[in-house]
Enzyme design. Sequence first.
Site, PDB file in Angstrom:
ATOM      1  N   SER A 123       0.827  -1.216   0.000  1.00  0.00           N
ATOM      2  CA  SER A 123       0.000   0.000   0.000  1.00  0.00           C
ATOM      3  C   SER A 123       0.857   1.261   0.000  1.00  0.00           C
ATOM      4  O   SER A 123       2.016   1.251   0.444  1.00  0.00           O
ATOM      5  CB  SER A 123      -0.904   0.019   1.234  1.00  0.00           C
ATOM      6  OG  SER A 123      -1.775  -1.079   1.219  1.00  0.00           O
TER       7      SER A 123
HETATM    8  N1  SAM Z   1      -1.100  -4.805   4.070  1.00  0.00           N
HETATM    9  C1  SAM Z   1      -0.326  -5.054   2.868  1.00  0.00           C
HETATM   10  C2  SAM Z   1       1.049  -4.507   2.940  1.00  0.00           C
HETATM   11  O1  SAM Z   1       1.375  -3.840   3.922  1.00  0.00           O
HETATM   12  O2  SAM Z   1       1.808  -4.754   2.008  1.00  0.00           O
HETATM   13  C3  SAM Z   1      -1.002  -4.562   1.617  1.00  0.00           C
HETATM   14  C4  SAM Z   1      -2.051  -5.433   1.262  1.00  0.00           C
HETATM   15  S1  SAM Z   1      -2.625  -5.495  -0.378  1.00  0.00           S
HETATM   16  C5  SAM Z   1      -3.182  -3.880  -0.690  1.00  0.00           C
HETATM   17  C6  SAM Z   1      -4.090  -6.455   0.001  1.00  0.00           C
HETATM   18  C7  SAM Z   1      -3.823  -7.881   0.396  1.00  0.00           C
HETATM   19  O3  SAM Z   1      -5.035  -8.461   0.847  1.00  0.00           O
HETATM   20  C8  SAM Z   1      -3.342  -8.744  -0.762  1.00  0.00           C
HETATM   21  O4  SAM Z   1      -2.127  -9.356  -0.436  1.00  0.00           O
HETATM   22  C9  SAM Z   1      -4.462  -9.767  -0.934  1.00  0.00           C
HETATM   23  O5  SAM Z   1      -4.025 -11.029  -1.380  1.00  0.00           O
HETATM   24  C10 SAM Z   1      -5.042  -9.820   0.463  1.00  0.00           C
HETATM   25  N2  SAM Z   1      -6.414 -10.336   0.573  1.00  0.00           N
HETATM   26  C11 SAM Z   1      -7.467 -10.142  -0.257  1.00  0.00           C
HETATM   27  N3  SAM Z   1      -8.558 -10.768   0.223  1.00  0.00           N
HETATM   28  C12 SAM Z   1      -8.202 -11.378   1.382  1.00  0.00           C
HETATM   29  C13 SAM Z   1      -8.891 -12.192   2.319  1.00  0.00           C
HETATM   30  N4  SAM Z   1     -10.184 -12.519   2.187  1.00  0.00           N
HETATM   31  N5  SAM Z   1      -8.195 -12.641   3.401  1.00  0.00           N
HETATM   32  C14 SAM Z   1      -6.878 -12.340   3.563  1.00  0.00           C
HETATM   33  N6  SAM Z   1      -6.179 -11.572   2.683  1.00  0.00           N
HETATM   34  C15 SAM Z   1      -6.827 -11.090   1.612  1.00  0.00           C
END
Ligand code: SAM
Length: 221
Positions: free
Chosen positions: A69
């Site tokens: 992000s």
């Molecule tokens: N917090 C992260 C970082 O600091 O790099 C950024 C996250 S990225 C914007 C969103 C993440 O949410 C992705 O890695 C995606 O695979 C994960 N994601 C999407 N749906 C999810 C779910 N139902 N449960 C867990 N993770 C999920």
Amino acid sequence: MFAAVFEDNYRTKGLRRNLVKQIENKGIRDTRVLEAINNVPRHYFFDQALLEHAYQDKAFPIGEGQTISQPYTVAFQTELLEVEPGNKILEIGTGSGYQACILLELGAKVITIEYQKKLYEQTRKVLPKMGYNATFLQGDGSQGVPRHAPFDRIIVTAGAPIVPKPLIEQLKVGGILVIPVGDNQRQKMVKVKKIEENKISKKEYDLFSFVPLKGKHGWGN
Ligand code: SAM
């Protein structure tokens, strides 16, 4: 993704101070959050050749169609979360692990869940090498993690169509949930406070653009 060697020097510290200034100029006021951003070497999450990208206030691809992000977004969500040292926090969407490091810098105990197996495997191995220790889980975080509940705080780092009911259920009374809610293009940041067992308050903030939350209470598989 991830630097080959974890080295924080005069140059990277200077670049990071500039990033903190940019974020402050955009309106982040919580000094503890700014300090946490200043403490986590964001270039550790980037290949050496991409160092200059690490300290731009931008999201960046981390593979598997996902992103680390934007630092301002991380700071915005973290400020809304009002983290207190010792808080038990559930992060949904581990991704690179950068947000988890910010929460750990604030003295929280972090349980973080990632949907994608490959990202989960990578991040759970690398973060301890950087000196950051969290509980890493793999699965559908849209349902929360009942076996670790209740939580003082829950942060969702992917865009949801609704506020999932299980997440409110798994919050302690007095707890806070921060989650982007909207369609799969843009989402309003939403802060939910659990005032009593069956009473919540809800406040909406700016628009952001997150990757979609998958799973049962997200956009499906
Ligand atoms: N917090 C992260 C970082 O600091 O790099 C950024 C996250 S990225 C914007 C969103 C993440 O949410 C992705 O890695 C995606 O695979 C994960 N994601 C999407 N749906 C999810 C779910 N139902 N449960 C867990 N993770 C999920």
